[in-house]
Design a protein around this motif. Sequence first.
Motif, PDB file in Angstrom:
ATOM      1  N   ARG A 122       0.829  -1.211   0.000  1.00  8.69           N
ATOM      2  CA  ARG A 122       0.000   0.000   0.000  1.00  8.69           C
ATOM      3  C   ARG A 122       0.863   1.260   0.000  1.00  8.69           C
ATOM      4  NH1 ARG A 122      -3.061  -2.856   3.894  1.00  8.69           N
ATOM      5  NH2 ARG A 122      -2.125  -1.603   5.546  1.00  8.69           N
ATOM      6  N   SER A 123       2.037   1.189   0.599  1.00 10.69           N
ATOM      7  CA  SER A 123       2.916   2.360   0.655  1.00 10.69           C
ATOM      8  C   SER A 123       3.671   2.568  -0.651  1.00 10.69           C
ATOM      9  CB  SER A 123       3.926   2.196   1.803  1.00 10.69           C
ATOM     10  OG  SER A 123       3.265   2.064   3.041  1.00 10.69           O
ATOM     11  N   VAL A 124       4.047   1.468  -1.299  1.00  7.17           N
ATOM     12  CA  VAL A 124       4.881   1.551  -2.491  1.00  7.17           C
ATOM     13  C   VAL A 124       4.070   1.805  -3.757  1.00  7.17           C
ATOM     14  CG1 VAL A 124       6.386   0.206  -4.015  1.00  7.17           C
ATOM     15  CG2 VAL A 124       6.762   0.184  -1.546  1.00  7.17           C
ATOM     16  N   ARG A 125       2.903   1.223  -3.854  1.00  8.28           N
ATOM     17  CA  ARG A 125       2.112   1.325  -5.092  1.00  8.28           C
ATOM     18  C   ARG A 125       1.874   2.768  -5.532  1.00  8.28           C
ATOM     19  NH1 ARG A 125      -0.424  -2.988  -7.428  1.00  8.28           N
ATOM     20  NH2 ARG A 125      -1.797  -1.482  -8.445  1.00  8.28           N
ATOM     21  N   PRO A 126       1.458   3.683  -4.630  1.00 13.18           N
ATOM     22  CA  PRO A 126       1.212   5.063  -5.094  1.00 13.18           C
ATOM     23  C   PRO A 126       2.474   5.771  -5.575  1.00 13.18           C
ATOM     24  CG  PRO A 126       0.159   4.664  -2.966  1.00 13.18           C
ATOM     25  CD  PRO A 126       1.099   3.517  -3.213  1.00 13.18           C
ATOM     26  N   LEU A 127       3.628   5.306  -5.137  1.00 13.27           N
ATOM     27  CA  LEU A 127       4.891   5.981  -5.472  1.00 13.27           C
ATOM     28  C   LEU A 127       5.556   5.405  -6.716  1.00 13.27           C
ATOM     29  CD1 LEU A 127       6.842   8.184  -4.483  1.00 13.27           C
ATOM     30  CD2 LEU A 127       8.023   6.422  -3.159  1.00 13.27           C
ATOM     31  N   LEU A 128       5.339   4.109  -6.960  1.00 15.76           N
ATOM     32  CA  LEU A 128       6.055   3.448  -8.053  1.00 15.76           C
ATOM     33  C   LEU A 128       5.159   2.832  -9.126  1.00 15.76           C
ATOM     34  CD1 LEU A 128       8.809   1.528  -6.016  1.00 15.76           C
ATOM     35  CD2 LEU A 128       9.069   3.682  -7.256  1.00 15.76           C
ATOM     36  N   ILE A 129       3.928   2.542  -8.795  1.00 12.52           N
ATOM     37  CA  ILE A 129       3.091   1.756  -9.715  1.00 12.52           C
ATOM     38  C   ILE A 129       1.842   2.510 -10.160  1.00 12.52           C
ATOM     39  CG2 ILE A 129       1.812  -0.396  -9.997  1.00 12.52           C
ATOM     40  CD1 ILE A 129       3.713  -1.618  -7.875  1.00 12.52           C
ATOM     41  N   ASP A 130       1.005   2.898  -9.216  1.00 15.62           N
ATOM     42  CA  ASP A 130      -0.274   3.536  -9.561  1.00 15.62           C
ATOM     43  C   ASP A 130      -0.042   4.934 -10.113  1.00 15.62           C
ATOM     44  OD1 ASP A 130      -1.529   1.279  -8.611  1.00 15.62           O
ATOM     45  OD2 ASP A 130      -1.824   2.105  -6.593  1.00 15.62           O
ATOM     46  N   ARG A 131      -0.595   5.224 -11.268  1.00 19.49           N
ATOM     47  CA  ARG A 131      -0.370   6.513 -11.915  1.00 19.49           C
ATOM     48  C   ARG A 131      -1.515   7.483 -11.599  1.00 19.49           C
ATOM     49  NH1 ARG A 131       1.461   4.648 -18.036  1.00 19.49           N
ATOM     50  NH2 ARG A 131       2.312   2.625 -17.424  1.00 19.49           N
ATOM     51  N   VAL A 132      -1.149   8.692 -11.207  1.00 23.76           N
ATOM     52  CA  VAL A 132      -2.172   9.711 -10.988  1.00 23.76           C
ATOM     53  C   VAL A 132      -2.604  10.275 -12.345  1.00 23.76           C
ATOM     54  CG1 VAL A 132      -1.306  10.357  -8.716  1.00 23.76           C
ATOM     55  CG2 VAL A 132      -0.429  11.530 -10.741  1.00 23.76           C
ATOM     56  N   GLU A 133      -3.825  10.722 -12.417  1.00 29.67           N
ATOM     57  CA  GLU A 133      -4.311  11.300 -13.662  1.00 29.67           C
ATOM     58  C   GLU A 133      -3.710  12.685 -13.865  1.00 29.67           C
ATOM     59  OE1 GLU A 133      -8.511  11.318 -13.981  1.00 29.67           O
ATOM     60  OE2 GLU A 133      -8.737   9.175 -13.582  1.00 29.67           O
ATOM     61  N   ARG A 134      -3.305  12.972 -15.104  1.00 26.30           N
ATOM     62  CA  ARG A 134      -2.792  14.298 -15.441  1.00 26.30           C
ATOM     63  C   ARG A 134      -2.875  14.485 -16.952  1.00 26.30           C
ATOM     64  NH1 ARG A 134       1.030  10.042 -13.793  1.00 26.30           N
ATOM     65  NH2 ARG A 134       2.618   9.891 -15.410  1.00 26.30           N
ATOM     66  N   ASP A 135      -2.807  15.738 -17.350  1.00 30.93           N
ATOM     67  CA  ASP A 135      -2.830  16.066 -18.772  1.00 30.93           C
ATOM     68  C   ASP A 135      -1.630  16.962 -19.066  1.00 30.93           C
ATOM     69  OD1 ASP A 135      -3.322  16.647 -21.372  1.00 30.93           O
ATOM     70  OD2 ASP A 135      -5.187  17.747 -21.040  1.00 30.93           O
ATOM     71  N   HIS A 136      -0.569  16.345 -19.548  1.00 39.17           N
ATOM     72  CA  HIS A 136       0.662  17.073 -19.840  1.00 39.17           C
ATOM     73  C   HIS A 136       0.929  17.106 -21.347  1.00 39.17           C
ATOM     74  CE1 HIS A 136       2.284  16.060 -15.520  1.00 39.17           C
ATOM     75  NE2 HIS A 136       1.286  16.933 -15.516  1.00 39.17           N
ATOM     76  N   ARG A 137      -0.136  17.042 -22.123  1.00 38.02           N
ATOM     77  CA  ARG A 137       0.033  17.014 -23.576  1.00 38.02           C
ATOM     78  C   ARG A 137       0.585  18.330 -24.108  1.00 38.02           C
ATOM     79  NH1 ARG A 137      -5.903  15.008 -25.095  1.00 38.02           N
ATOM     80  NH2 ARG A 137      -6.290  16.480 -23.384  1.00 38.02           N
ATOM     81  N   GLN A 138       1.386  18.219 -25.190  1.00 38.35           N
ATOM     82  CA  GLN A 138       1.950  19.378 -25.859  1.00 38.35           C
ATOM     83  C   GLN A 138       1.578  19.348 -27.338  1.00 38.35           C
ATOM     84  OE1 GLN A 138       6.208  18.601 -24.474  1.00 38.35           O
ATOM     85  NE2 GLN A 138       6.109  20.829 -24.330  1.00 38.35           N
ATOM     86  N   SER A 139       1.685  20.490 -27.964  1.00 33.76           N
ATOM     87  CA  SER A 139       1.478  20.536 -29.409  1.00 33.76           C
ATOM     88  C   SER A 139       2.641  19.829 -30.105  1.00 33.76           C
ATOM     89  CB  SER A 139       1.383  21.982 -29.888  1.00 33.76           C
ATOM     90  OG  SER A 139       2.624  22.640 -29.692  1.00 33.76           O
ATOM     91  N   ASP A 140       2.452  19.454 -31.351  1.00 31.87           N
ATOM     92  CA  ASP A 140       3.513  18.774 -32.100  1.00 31.87           C
ATOM     93  C   ASP A 140       4.773  19.634 -32.198  1.00 31.87           C
ATOM     94  OD1 ASP A 140       1.866  16.614 -32.456  1.00 31.87           O
ATOM     95  OD2 ASP A 140       1.255  17.139 -34.492  1.00 31.87           O
ATOM     96  N   SER A 141       4.599  20.923 -32.425  1.00 25.66           N
ATOM     97  CA  SER A 141       5.753  21.818 -32.560  1.00 25.66           C
ATOM     98  C   SER A 141       6.503  21.945 -31.233  1.00 25.66           C
ATOM     99  CB  SER A 141       5.307  23.201 -33.048  1.00 25.66           C
ATOM    100  OG  SER A 141       4.395  23.785 -32.125  1.00 25.66           O
ATOM    101  N   ALA A 142       5.774  22.027 -30.115  1.00 24.20           N
ATOM    102  CA  ALA A 142       6.412  22.122 -28.803  1.00 24.20           C
ATOM    103  C   ALA A 142       7.144  20.833 -28.466  1.00 24.20           C
ATOM    104  CB  ALA A 142       5.368  22.430 -27.734  1.00 24.20           C
TER     105      ALA A 142
END
Length: 239
Positions: free
Chosen positions: A10-30
């Motif tokens: 339970r301690s390790v999964r949030p740090l190494l395995i379970d991914r938090v949701e995020r939107d870090h998308r960039q444009s093709d040029s960026a």
Amino acid sequence: MRRLPDRFTRSVRPLLIDRVERDHRQSDSAFRRRRIVVAITLVIGATLLGVSLAVRPGDPVFYLLTFGLAAVWVVGGFASGPLHLGRMSWRNALRRPVWPPILLGIAAAAVFIAGSLIVAQIPSLREYTENVLAHARYGSLALVALITALNGIAEEIFFRGALFAAIGVQHPVAISTVVYGLATVASGNPMLVFAALILGVVVGLQRRATGGILAPILTHVTWSSIMLFALPPLFSAVG
């Protein structure tokens, strides 16, 4: 007896395995721009790393080169595009990862220190390790400690920040770890390359799980600082 493994999971999964949701998308040029900046920075940084570790221990030039190396990683990292600190899921809330990465850094250092007891018994491997520790033994320990911390932060800003983002969604942990190891090859020291590959996997998994560089930075700085202060007396005692 099953409580300890369950608690560890339970301690390790949030740090190494379970991914938090995020939107870090960039444009093709960026995204293309990020890749170009990362490639240029990587060549300059790897070259400077090799030059700095070739300097005689205690030579003031070593400090200038390593501070310069940290600057290269940081400037290249931020110049490539946006970077994020990241978050981890903890007790049903998203929080900045602080104590778990530090504890992981302590655990990683303990594993490396245990392994170093074996390395110290093998003359060829011991010599490679001694070459790295020589800068702490014959130079200013305070300055080397500062450089170690700054370069740990700088490397994570670039390798788990800019480079990781420049890779895209296909195998970023594996690719960033291999590139990190290849950059370390410029040092000419196989022990540094080995350490970079092992550490790269750990901090790469953190970067993928948390979506940012804070956890990798804290783990890297904790690990490297402990190794800096623990290995010299350990090798002296074993020798």
